[in-house]
Design a protein around this motif. Structure first.
Motif, short mmCIF file in Angstrom:
data_model
loop_
_atom_site.label_atom_id
_atom_site.label_comp_id
_atom_site.label_asym_id
_atom_site.label_seq_id
_atom_site.Cartn_x
_atom_site.Cartn_y
_atom_site.Cartn_z
N LEU A 1 5.05 3.67 2.67
CA LEU A 1 4.75 2.35 2.11
C LEU A 1 4.44 1.40 3.25
O LEU A 1 5.16 1.37 4.25
CB LEU A 1 5.94 1.80 1.31
N VAL A 2 3.37 0.62 3.09
CA VAL A 2 3.03 -0.43 4.05
C VAL A 2 3.11 -1.77 3.32
O VAL A 2 2.49 -1.94 2.27
CB VAL A 2 1.63 -0.22 4.65
N ASP A 3 3.89 -2.67 3.89
CA ASP A 3 4.05 -4.02 3.35
C ASP A 3 3.73 -4.99 4.48
O ASP A 3 4.58 -5.30 5.31
CB ASP A 3 5.48 -4.21 2.84
N ASP A 4 2.47 -5.45 4.52
CA ASP A 4 1.96 -6.24 5.64
C ASP A 4 2.10 -5.42 6.93
O ASP A 4 1.48 -4.38 7.04
CB ASP A 4 2.68 -7.59 5.72
N ASP A 5 2.96 -5.86 7.85
CA ASP A 5 3.10 -5.12 9.11
C ASP A 5 4.35 -4.25 9.12
O ASP A 5 4.75 -3.71 10.16
CB ASP A 5 3.14 -6.08 10.30
N THR B 1 0.86 -1.18 0.00
CA THR B 1 0.00 0.00 0.00
C THR B 1 0.89 1.23 0.00
O THR B 1 1.74 1.38 0.89
CB THR B 1 -0.92 0.03 1.23
N LEU B 2 0.72 2.08 -1.00
CA LEU B 2 1.49 3.32 -1.09
C LEU B 2 0.57 4.49 -0.76
O LEU B 2 -0.44 4.72 -1.43
CB LEU B 2 2.06 3.49 -2.49
N PHE B 3 0.92 5.22 0.28
CA PHE B 3 0.22 6.44 0.64
C PHE B 3 0.84 7.56 -0.19
O PHE B 3 2.05 7.82 -0.08
CB PHE B 3 0.33 6.70 2.14
#
Length: 211
Positions: free
Chosen positions: A55-59, A3-5
């Motif tokens: 950037l969110v990559d799982d946790d 997920t890219l903010f």
């Protein structure tokens, strides 16, 4: 899934290019700068710097545009967005650091002179000075590119993603990137890259000047 903010034309643009070039699943979360959402309590819990992107990559949560780009490429080495070999990789890091530490910083001073003086009378002088400093940095990059198609080793890399983002930012200065012969050819070629075309279309960034 990543997920890219992001916010259009912000520092999230380079990671957006990279995600598209890697052809991996990802989703986007808009951080509305018009509403100063990057300073909201919710976003600050994610990214305490209050800046875009994140950037969110799982946790796992990661900030800073260049760090995000490198992380993504190192997770997907088969896509070759970082050169192989110690010398090519060292040159790659050198120029990525130049882009982030020099050109990007000079652009930030240009766009936000109020952050660098308490005297509003100085704003115009800072902007004028930065025009020269940015042009000097672009001249170095123009020389580096020469007749090459890409910044490093005749290979499309993160450096090209980052360069295109910064040159979009710089297109309003008195001596913009397209006024340099090598940069002009280089940027017009990059503008045709499928990942760059797709992301710019999504973010509603007009590429007409690069045709």
């Amino acid at each position: 899934m990543y997920t890219l903010f992001y916010y259009p034309r912000n520092a999230s643009l380079a990671p957006h290019f990279v995600l598209k070039a890697l052809d991996v699943p990802f989703q986007l979360e808009l951080v509305d700068r018009k509403k100063v959402a990057q300073k909201s309590a919710q976003y600050l819990r994610l990214n305490p710097t209050g800046r875009i992107p994140t950037l969110v990559d799982d946790d796992f949560v990661l900030c800073e545009s260049a760090a995000i780009c490198l992380y993504l490429c190192e997770k997907h080495p088969e896509k070759h967005l970082i050169p192989e070999g110690p010398k090519a990789k060292a040159e790659f890091y050198q120029w990525l650091m130049y882009l982030t530490g020099t050109l990007q910083n000079e652009l930030m001073v240009y766009f936000y002179p109020e952050r660098h003086t308490q005297n509003a009378i100085m704003y115009d002088d800072i902007i004028k000075t930065q025009q020269t400093r940015i042009s000097d940095a672009l001249a170095i990059l123009d020389h580096k590119i020469g007749e090459s198609d890409y910044l490093i080793n005749d290979q499309f890399t993160v450096c090209d993603c980052y360069m295109f983002m910064l040159c979009i930012w710089a297109d309003e200065i008195t001596k913009p990137p397209l006024s340099f012969a090598n940069l002009n050819r280089y940027l017009k070629r990059l503008a045709k890259h499928p990942a760059i075309k797709s992301v710019c279309e999504f973010e509603e960034t007009d590429l007409t000047i690069y045709k």
